[in-house]
Design a protein around this motif. Structure first.
Motif, PDB file in Angstrom:
ATOM      1  N   ILE A  77       0.831  -1.209   0.000  1.00 13.44           N
ATOM      2  CA  ILE A  77       0.000   0.000   0.000  1.00 13.44           C
ATOM      3  C   ILE A  77       0.869   1.263   0.000  1.00 13.44           C
ATOM      4  N   ASP A  78       1.981   1.228   0.734  1.00 10.10           N
ATOM      5  CA  ASP A  78       2.877   2.390   0.761  1.00 10.10           C
ATOM      6  C   ASP A  78       3.491   2.635  -0.620  1.00 10.10           C
ATOM      7  N   PHE A  79       3.863   1.553  -1.303  1.00 12.81           N
ATOM      8  CA  PHE A  79       4.414   1.677  -2.654  1.00 12.81           C
ATOM      9  C   PHE A  79       3.370   2.244  -3.611  1.00 12.81           C
ATOM     10  N   ILE A  80       2.153   1.685  -3.547  1.00  4.56           N
ATOM     11  CA  ILE A  80       1.070   2.133  -4.429  1.00  4.56           C
ATOM     12  C   ILE A  80       0.779   3.616  -4.222  1.00  4.56           C
ATOM     13  N   GLU A  81       0.706   4.038  -2.962  1.00  2.10           N
ATOM     14  CA  GLU A  81       0.429   5.442  -2.666  1.00  2.10           C
ATOM     15  C   GLU A  81       1.591   6.347  -3.095  1.00  2.10           C
ATOM     16  N   ALA A  82       2.824   5.887  -2.880  1.00 10.10           N
ATOM     17  CA  ALA A  82       3.992   6.695  -3.250  1.00 10.10           C
ATOM     18  C   ALA A  82       4.042   6.923  -4.756  1.00 10.10           C
ATOM     19  N   LYS A  83       3.622   5.937  -5.516  1.00 11.36           N
ATOM     20  CA  LYS A  83       3.626   6.045  -6.976  1.00 11.36           C
ATOM     21  C   LYS A  83       2.336   6.652  -7.512  1.00 11.36           C
ATOM     22  N   LYS A  84       1.385   6.940  -6.616  1.00 14.45           N
ATOM     23  CA  LYS A  84       0.104   7.555  -6.994  1.00 14.45           C
ATOM     24  C   LYS A  84      -0.623   6.746  -8.061  1.00 14.45           C
ATOM     25  N   LEU A  85      -0.668   5.423  -7.854  1.00 15.02           N
ATOM     26  CA  LEU A  85      -1.333   4.551  -8.822  1.00 15.02           C
ATOM     27  C   LEU A  85      -2.847   4.580  -8.607  1.00 15.02           C
ATOM     28  N   ASN A  86      -3.596   4.454  -9.698  1.00 19.45           N
ATOM     29  CA  ASN A  86      -5.055   4.415  -9.585  1.00 19.45           C
ATOM     30  C   ASN A  86      -5.501   3.026  -9.102  1.00 19.45           C
ATOM     31  N   TYR A  87      -6.804   2.845  -8.979  1.00 20.06           N
ATOM     32  CA  TYR A  87      -7.355   1.602  -8.420  1.00 20.06           C
ATOM     33  C   TYR A  87      -6.903   0.375  -9.206  1.00 20.06           C
ATOM     34  N   ASN A  88      -7.053   0.424 -10.528  1.00 17.66           N
ATOM     35  CA  ASN A  88      -6.706  -0.740 -11.340  1.00 17.66           C
ATOM     36  C   ASN A  88      -5.227  -1.082 -11.252  1.00 17.66           C
ATOM     37  N   LEU A  89      -4.364  -0.082 -11.424  1.00 14.34           N
ATOM     38  CA  LEU A  89      -2.927  -0.351 -11.380  1.00 14.34           C
ATOM     39  C   LEU A  89      -2.470  -0.734  -9.971  1.00 14.34           C
ATOM     40  N   GLY A  90      -3.102  -0.160  -8.963  1.00 17.89           N
ATOM     41  CA  GLY A  90      -2.796  -0.554  -7.588  1.00 17.89           C
ATOM     42  C   GLY A  90      -3.093  -2.028  -7.361  1.00 17.89           C
ATOM     43  N   ASN A  91      -4.214  -2.490  -7.913  1.00 17.67           N
ATOM     44  CA  ASN A  91      -4.557  -3.905  -7.779  1.00 17.67           C
ATOM     45  C   ASN A  91      -3.606  -4.798  -8.556  1.00 17.67           C
TER      46      ASN A  91
END
Length: 139
Positions: free
Chosen positions: A93-107
């Motif tokens: 989650i920290d990586f996803i937030e740091a990269k500002k990924l949207n819902y699909n790319l975060g998943n």
């Protein structure tokens, strides 16, 4: 270099007192970057540092008084910090937030990073592909 060393000591001490805080919380509290918190955490894990020696400022370097502080590994928290998302020292989650990924790319990232850790690698990779296809407009 001395300031960087002091920041590392401050981060280690903070982690001892707040073992459940996220790297973002630690970085915000100490005024350092989240990347630097990750570096210190990685170094702690890499060296398997179990104790930290604290030298009081009023002792001489020749005869330092040290207090040994034992780091206690927090109990597993399957809701807030599941182990399959903490592999490698960085929570997904920290990586996803740091990269500002949207819902699909975060998943996509989530399913790929946990694929070998939850028991059904093929299914997790298929889920990652599903979200990637959706991001590309294919679903």
């Amino acid at each position: 270099m001395a300031r960087r060393t002091n920041n590392a000591k401050r981060i280690r001490a903070y982690i001892l007192n707040h073992p459940n805080h996220t790297p973002k919380q630690i970085a915000d509290a100490l005024g350092v970057t989240r990347d630097y918190v990750y570096q210190v955490q990685h170094h702690i894990r890499k060296t398997r540092m179990k104790t930290v020696a604290v030298v009081t400022s009023n002792t001489s370097i020749k005869t330092p008084t040290t207090n040994t502080i034992t780091m206690i590994e927090p109990k597993a928290d399957p809701v807030n910090h599941p182990p399959h998302y903490k592999a490698g020292g960085i929570e997904t989650i920290d990586f996803i937030e740091a990269k500002k990924l949207n819902y699909n790319l975060g998943n996509v990232v989530k399913y790929i990073t946990r694929a070998d850790l939850k028991g059904n690698r093929k299914q997790d990779l298929q889920k990652a592909a599903w979200y990637l296809n959706r991001e590309l407009g294919g679903v």
